[in-house]
Write a protein that holds these residues in place. Structure first.
Motif, PDB file in Angstrom:
ATOM      1  N   TYR A   1       3.496   1.055  -6.565  1.00 16.71           N
ATOM      2  CA  TYR A   1       2.499   0.279  -5.828  1.00 16.71           C
ATOM      3  C   TYR A   1       1.961   1.047  -4.619  1.00 16.71           C
ATOM      4  N   SER A   2       2.140   2.356  -4.618  1.00 16.77           N
ATOM      5  CA  SER A   2       1.818   3.156  -3.435  1.00 16.77           C
ATOM      6  C   SER A   2       0.316   3.337  -3.224  1.00 16.77           C
ATOM      7  N   GLN A   3      -0.477   3.221  -4.265  1.00 17.39           N
ATOM      8  CA  GLN A   3      -1.937   3.364  -4.121  1.00 17.39           C
ATOM      9  C   GLN A   3      -2.507   2.013  -3.697  1.00 17.39           C
ATOM     10  N   ALA A   4      -2.489   1.777  -2.400  1.00 18.98           N
ATOM     11  CA  ALA A   4      -2.816   0.443  -1.880  1.00 18.98           C
ATOM     12  C   ALA A   4      -4.276   0.355  -1.451  1.00 18.98           C
ATOM     13  N   PHE A   5      -5.116  -0.147  -2.352  1.00 20.46           N
ATOM     14  CA  PHE A   5      -6.502  -0.407  -1.950  1.00 20.46           C
ATOM     15  C   PHE A   5      -6.624  -1.766  -1.277  1.00 20.46           C
ATOM     16  N   SER A   6      -5.591  -2.588  -1.381  1.00 22.39           N
ATOM     17  CA  SER A   6      -5.556  -3.884  -0.695  1.00 22.39           C
ATOM     18  C   SER A   6      -4.085  -4.248  -0.503  1.00 22.39           C
ATOM     19  N   SER A   7      -3.556  -3.905   0.657  1.00 25.28           N
ATOM     20  CA  SER A   7      -2.109  -4.000   0.850  1.00 25.28           C
ATOM     21  C   SER A   7      -1.640  -5.428   1.095  1.00 25.28           C
ATOM     22  N   ILE A   8      -0.381  -5.647   0.828  1.00 29.39           N
ATOM     23  CA  ILE A   8       0.237  -6.944   1.112  1.00 29.39           C
ATOM     24  C   ILE A   8       0.164  -7.242   2.604  1.00 29.39           C
ATOM     25  N   GLY A   9       0.366  -6.221   3.415  1.00 30.70           N
ATOM     26  CA  GLY A   9       0.301  -6.406   4.860  1.00 30.70           C
ATOM     27  C   GLY A   9      -1.048  -6.914   5.329  1.00 30.70           C
ATOM     28  N   LEU A  10      -2.112  -6.498   4.659  1.00 26.79           N
ATOM     29  CA  LEU A  10      -3.456  -6.952   5.010  1.00 26.79           C
ATOM     30  C   LEU A  10      -3.592  -8.459   4.810  1.00 26.79           C
ATOM     31  N   PHE A  11      -3.090  -8.954   3.698  1.00 26.58           N
ATOM     32  CA  PHE A  11      -3.133 -10.394   3.414  1.00 26.58           C
ATOM     33  C   PHE A  11      -2.205 -11.149   4.363  1.00 26.58           C
TER      34      PHE A  11
END
Length: 296
Positions: A231-241
């Motif tokens: 899951y390292s290619q984060a175009f929309s991270s969990i942290g953002l949500f």
């Protein structure tokens, strides 16, 4: 369709979906027998050429191919119980709602009475039955699918066999179907926000469609990440949500709409962050649904 391919079909259960299935068979020229607990529901189909069976035993005896479309496997079993002995040597296909374990239990009951069995799921609305792009998938006895594929294809042009495990169709129905209600509820929340401002909800539809098309475009990437566990290619991270949670509640207060339905999703985000997934792509949320394997 060639005349010799218009095999007799019995359709049991004439709710909105069952009636649509029966109408598709009638329209394709199959001799179609129908049965429903409320006999009056058969009248429109009889007017189009179907034959209404007076009793469930008569319905089962009328055709080698029996298709049921009822609310559940339990309802299907209850309907068929009086005619269980007549199932021997016939092919039974279920197109009702349900869960994988119930599909397995029903398959055991049906084959125990000598029926050849195939389970299926219609992944569209009744109005789409018979269209070339309507998806219907099946699982179970491959020989049954091969024998009747051309027959059931009149119900939906996108006819798929998922595999020999009888519960696979219901597994996919559940896995795919989980997207529906959350997506619709999200749309309904947005609709409420516009309505509060005196705006037409229909004005939002073109933009909602574009948004759903964007989601559609990234599903293959998300699936690949979940399959690989990377899951390292984060175009929309969990942290953002996660960072947006407080703003979402503030917006609910500002716009005077109830967003409490989102609470379980916010809890999921918090748990993912607590487990170290803040920098991972949003697809890592799939890991939150996997319960640890039980140790002996």
């Amino acid at each position: 369709m060639a005349e010799d391919n218009r095999i007799p079909v019995t359709l049991i259960g004439l709710g909105s979906m069952g009636a649509a299935l029966a109408e598709a068979f009638v329209g394709a020229g199959h001799p179609t027998t129908v049965w429903n607990r409320t006999a009056a529901k058969a009248e429109p189909l009889v007017a189009k050429g179907a034959v209404r069976a007076e009793a469930i035993g008569e319905a089962v005896a009328a055709s080698d191919l029996v298709i049921t479309c009822m609310t559940s496997y339990e309802a299907t079993k209850q309907a068929l119980e009086p005619a269980a002995d007549a199932l021997s040597g016939r092919t039974l296909i279920t197109l009702n709602s349900g869960i994988p374990s119930h599909a397995r239990e029903f398959a055991e009951w049906a084959t125990g009475h000598g029926a050849r069995f195939l389970d299926g799921a219609v992944k569209n609305v009744p109005q789409a039955v018979g269209l070339a792009d309507t998806l219907i998938y099946y699982s179970g006895d491959k020989a049954v699918f091969d024998e009747y594929e051309s027959t059931v294809k009149v119900l939906g042009g996108d006819t798929v066999f998922l595999g020999p495990d009888v519960d696979t169709a219901k597994l996919y129905e559940a896995a795919v179907g989980t997207t529906l209600l959350p997506a619709l509820v999200g749309f309904f929340q947005g609709a409420a926000m516009l309505k509060k401002r005196g705006l037409e909800v229909s004005s939002m539809v073109p933009y909602s469609i574009k948004w759903l098309e964007m989601i559609n475009s990234i599903l293959p990437v998300l699936a690949e990440q979940i399959d690989s566990g990377d899951y390292s290619q984060a175009f929309s991270s969990i942290g953002l949500f996660h960072a947006a949670i407080d703003d979402e509640y503030q917006m609910g207060r500002d716009e005077d709409v109830d967003i409490s339905w989102q609470a379980p999703m916010h809890d999921l985000l918090r748990r993912a962050v607590a487990e170290g997934h803040s920098e991972d792509n949003i697809s890592a949320l799939a890991e939150m649904f996997l319960k640890p394997e039980k140790k002996d």
